[in-house]
Design an enzyme around this catalytic site. Sequence first.
Site, PDB file in Angstrom:
ATOM      1  CE1 TYR A 141      -3.052  -8.836  -6.913  1.00 21.97           C
ATOM      2  CE2 TYR A 141      -4.377 -10.277  -5.530  1.00 21.97           C
ATOM      3  CZ  TYR A 141      -3.408  -9.304  -5.668  1.00 21.97           C
ATOM      4  OH  TYR A 141      -2.785  -8.811  -4.561  1.00 21.97           O
ATOM      5  CB  CYS A 186      -1.498   5.985  -8.183  1.00 14.96           C
ATOM      6  SG  CYS A 186      -2.152   6.363  -9.827  1.00 14.96           S
ATOM      7  CB  CYS A 234       0.662  13.695  -9.089  1.00 15.95           C
ATOM      8  SG  CYS A 234      -0.842  12.900  -9.689  1.00 15.95           S
ATOM      9  CG  ASP A 276      -4.523  -4.769  -7.295  1.00  7.69           C
ATOM     10  OD1 ASP A 276      -3.704  -4.202  -8.045  1.00  7.69           O
ATOM     11  OD2 ASP A 276      -4.727  -4.406  -6.131  1.00  7.69           O
ATOM     12  CB  CYS A 305       2.449   9.930 -14.940  1.00  2.57           C
ATOM     13  SG  CYS A 305       0.691   9.544 -14.748  1.00  2.57           S
ATOM     14  CD  GLU A 342      -2.443 -11.333  -1.882  1.00  4.98           C
ATOM     15  OE1 GLU A 342      -3.417 -10.784  -2.439  1.00  4.98           O
ATOM     16  OE2 GLU A 342      -1.447 -10.703  -1.509  1.00  4.98           O
ATOM     17  CB  CYS A 379       3.880   9.828  -8.101  1.00  3.80           C
ATOM     18  SG  CYS A 379       3.839   8.303  -9.080  1.00  3.80           S
TER      19      CYS A 379
END
Length: 341
Positions: free
Chosen positions: A126, A198, A205, A144, A214, A44, A208
């Site tokens: 985060y 995304c 899309c 994030d 959305c 991370e 998705c």
Amino acid sequence: MLTSEYLTCPDLFADTVVDWQKTDGRNALPWQQDPSPYRVMVSELMLQQTQVTTVIPYFQRWMQKLPDIHALAAADTDTVMALWQGLGYYARARNLHKAAKYIVFDLGEFPFELNDLLTIPGIGRYTAGAIRSFAYDAYGPIVDGNVRRLFCRLFGIEGVPTTSAVDKKLWALADALTPKQNNRRFAQALLDLGATVCKPKQADCLSCPLQTQCVAFNTGRVAELPTAKPKKMTPTKAGHFLWIEQGDKLLLQKRPDSGIWADLWSLPQVDETAESLLQAKLQGQFQHVFSHYKLDASVWHPVSGVSEPAGSSWYNKEQVLEIGLPAPIRSWIEKNWLKKS
DNA sequence: CACTCGTGGAA
DNA sequence: TTTCCAAGAGT
């Protein structure tokens, strides 16, 4: 903000993205194998503002050399910086080293609670949530760049996402939408959706799983959200570096522990009014682009007899390969020294 | 809150 | 070529 079915029924959101992740997410990344708190923390920190493909070889090398938190806590600064060299944002490496010492010598064990994780150097909101999710498979909201983009589009959130008002909304959404189980896969789902579907440009899309809900898709504003922040001009700064060779060795200087390239070794840098530049001959120049300014660098051969700068040492061609150098300095040294017979 | 802090991939 | 921006945190 428009009301969404996902806000009244958060489990529907979690179930949808978790199911999608099982079949369409990334499940073979190095840090997903044996996701111990240490491995997750290292990954991370490396992944902060850095792309997955860039991190992978660094992560592999790091784990080979420092396989557990005790090895890191016992390592010296030069070893740590050498492993990080080229990744950028070197404060992350320093913080990671501090974090290991803090956990091993002060805490005694790796923290589990969010508030305890937040006391660790280099770990913010985060990263604390990511460690909770990935290492412990426990509740740990994350926001994030991926989540910001995903939520701004999904819920039609206006405004520059990094401003405090929007940031607060995004974290409130993350807190509410994060489930109490399947947290590892849920967090991975958010990151995978943002990174592979995304996307900032050319959002996919049609594939998705959230498309029908959305706001951006349903109002034709996918390209407009999230709101772009106004860009600012980046200044150009001049930097003057000294090339001092003696026999088979090159003089390098340890940079201060703050500022650009902190704790890395570099060609000695001097002010343009420095005495050592008075009769120096220009060896060459290069330009380097940072996130917030451009560097016009000049490399000078000073006249012989200049005094060695403080904190400098001589390195031969083999030793230079084993220390942490800024990427453009390393590149310059390779071109002008290592590849020259 | 605005600024600092790297580097490279991708369009 | 230019531009954006990436699993952000610290000050």
